[in-house]
Design a protein around this motif. Structure first.
Motif, mmCIF file in Angstrom:
data_model
loop_
_atom_site.group_PDB
_atom_site.id
_atom_site.type_symbol
_atom_site.label_atom_id
_atom_site.label_comp_id
_atom_site.label_asym_id
_atom_site.label_seq_id
_atom_site.Cartn_x
_atom_site.Cartn_y
_atom_site.Cartn_z
ATOM 1 N N THR A 27 0.850 -1.193 0.000
ATOM 2 C CA THR A 27 0.000 0.000 0.000
ATOM 3 C C THR A 27 0.882 1.239 0.000
ATOM 4 O O THR A 27 1.965 1.237 0.598
ATOM 5 C CB THR A 27 -0.990 0.007 1.182
ATOM 6 O OG1 THR A 27 -1.892 1.107 1.033
ATOM 7 C CG2 THR A 27 -0.295 0.079 2.515
ATOM 8 N N LEU A 42 -2.309 -5.298 -10.328
ATOM 9 C CA LEU A 42 -3.580 -4.784 -9.831
ATOM 10 C C LEU A 42 -3.324 -3.533 -9.008
ATOM 11 O O LEU A 42 -2.368 -3.478 -8.237
ATOM 12 C CB LEU A 42 -4.247 -5.844 -8.950
ATOM 13 C CG LEU A 42 -5.472 -5.441 -8.152
ATOM 14 C CD1 LEU A 42 -6.663 -5.235 -9.071
ATOM 15 C CD2 LEU A 42 -5.797 -6.510 -7.117
ATOM 16 N N THR A 43 -4.168 -2.532 -9.189
ATOM 17 C CA THR A 43 -4.182 -1.362 -8.309
ATOM 18 C C THR A 43 -5.624 -1.145 -7.881
ATOM 19 O O THR A 43 -6.553 -1.350 -8.668
ATOM 20 C CB THR A 43 -3.661 -0.084 -8.992
ATOM 21 O OG1 THR A 43 -4.484 0.227 -10.104
ATOM 22 C CG2 THR A 43 -2.235 -0.239 -9.449
ATOM 23 N N PHE A 44 -5.777 -0.744 -6.640
ATOM 24 C CA PHE A 44 -7.116 -0.449 -6.142
ATOM 25 C C PHE A 44 -6.996 0.708 -5.168
ATOM 26 O O PHE A 44 -6.226 0.647 -4.207
ATOM 27 C CB PHE A 44 -7.741 -1.668 -5.447
ATOM 28 C CG PHE A 44 -9.223 -1.524 -5.266
ATOM 29 C CD1 PHE A 44 -10.094 -2.021 -6.221
ATOM 30 C CD2 PHE A 44 -9.741 -0.875 -4.161
ATOM 31 C CE1 PHE A 44 -11.466 -1.882 -6.072
ATOM 32 C CE2 PHE A 44 -11.108 -0.725 -4.001
ATOM 33 C CZ PHE A 44 -11.979 -1.233 -4.952
ATOM 34 N N ARG A 45 -7.742 1.762 -5.437
ATOM 35 C CA ARG A 45 -7.676 2.948 -4.596
ATOM 36 C C ARG A 45 -8.744 2.896 -3.514
ATOM 37 O O ARG A 45 -9.928 2.759 -3.812
ATOM 38 C CB ARG A 45 -7.840 4.195 -5.442
ATOM 39 C CG ARG A 45 -6.720 4.341 -6.456
ATOM 40 C CD ARG A 45 -6.735 5.688 -7.143
ATOM 41 N NE ARG A 45 -5.812 5.728 -8.256
ATOM 42 C CZ ARG A 45 -4.501 5.887 -8.157
ATOM 43 N NH1 ARG A 45 -3.944 6.023 -6.986
ATOM 44 N NH2 ARG A 45 -3.737 5.912 -9.242
ATOM 45 N N GLU A 46 -8.281 2.980 -2.275
ATOM 46 C CA GLU A 46 -9.168 3.053 -1.116
ATOM 47 C C GLU A 46 -8.906 4.383 -0.417
ATOM 48 O O GLU A 46 -7.903 5.046 -0.692
ATOM 49 C CB GLU A 46 -8.883 1.910 -0.138
ATOM 50 C CG GLU A 46 -9.146 0.539 -0.728
ATOM 51 C CD GLU A 46 -8.813 -0.557 0.252
ATOM 52 O OE1 GLU A 46 -9.760 -1.109 0.827
ATOM 53 O OE2 GLU A 46 -7.617 -0.841 0.441
ATOM 54 N N THR A 50 -3.559 3.415 -1.694
ATOM 55 C CA THR A 50 -3.672 2.627 -2.919
ATOM 56 C C THR A 50 -3.005 1.278 -2.708
ATOM 57 O O THR A 50 -1.838 1.209 -2.306
ATOM 58 C CB THR A 50 -3.009 3.353 -4.101
ATOM 59 O OG1 THR A 50 -3.656 4.620 -4.272
ATOM 60 C CG2 THR A 50 -3.126 2.562 -5.389
ATOM 61 N N THR A 51 -3.754 0.215 -2.971
ATOM 62 C CA THR A 51 -3.210 -1.129 -2.894
ATOM 63 C C THR A 51 -2.571 -1.472 -4.226
ATOM 64 O O THR A 51 -3.148 -1.224 -5.288
ATOM 65 C CB THR A 51 -4.320 -2.153 -2.587
ATOM 66 O OG1 THR A 51 -4.875 -1.852 -1.310
ATOM 67 C CG2 THR A 51 -3.801 -3.580 -2.595
ATOM 68 N N LEU A 104 -10.450 -12.227 -6.992
ATOM 69 C CA LEU A 104 -10.692 -11.061 -7.833
ATOM 70 C C LEU A 104 -11.428 -11.509 -9.080
ATOM 71 O O LEU A 104 -11.014 -12.464 -9.739
ATOM 72 C CB LEU A 104 -9.356 -10.421 -8.233
ATOM 73 C CG LEU A 104 -9.419 -9.394 -9.352
ATOM 74 C CD1 LEU A 104 -10.044 -8.106 -8.839
ATOM 75 C CD2 LEU A 104 -8.059 -9.135 -9.925
#
Length: 135
Positions: A27, A42-46, A50-51, A104
């Motif tokens: 992160t 993979l990217t994921f914004r929380e 960002t993961t 996923l």
């Protein structure tokens, strides 16, 4: 192209494949750019940050803290995004074996990140579930 929705067909035709490499979860702060030296799978914004899911070697080279060293198993059947019960059946069976999984769903396939030291066991379970013979 419409994906498969029938649970029995999904399980029968899932054809799991393990990708090479060890993937890790990292992160970075919400407003920090993704390190240019990395190529995240993979990217994921929380809200908290960002993961990034990247190869362990890339994370180490970028000096990122890592968690969950895992192998990536792709279920190669083209599953519909609104298929019901596919991942539930798989994750429940892996849970019975004591194998954690981060799942996923992407447009064409479902992907499973499983602990690196449990990947072969997870593959055997998935092959058994699909009725495939071990190689």
């Amino acid at each position: 192209m419409t994906g498969e929705r029938d649970l029995d067909a999904l399980l029968r035709h899932m054809k799991p494949e393990m990708r090479p490499g060890i993937f890790v979860f990292c992160t970075i702060p919400p407003n920090e750019p993704i390190p240019a030296s990395t190529s995240p799978l993979l990217t994921f914004r929380e809200q908290e940050g960002t993961t990034l899911v990247i190869l362990r070697e890339e994370a180490e080279a970028a000096e990122l803290r890592t968690a969950f060293a895992s192998r990536l198993i792709t279920l190669t059947v083209h599953s519909a995004l609104n298929a019901v019960g596919f991942l539930a059946a798989i994750t429940a069976r892996l849970a019975e074996a004591g194998i954690s999984v981060n799942a996923l769903s992407a447009f064409h396939h479902d992907h499973l990140f499983v602990p690196a030291d449990k990947a072969d066991e997870a593959m055997a379970i998935l092959q058994e579930m699909s009725g495939a013979k071990r190689l």
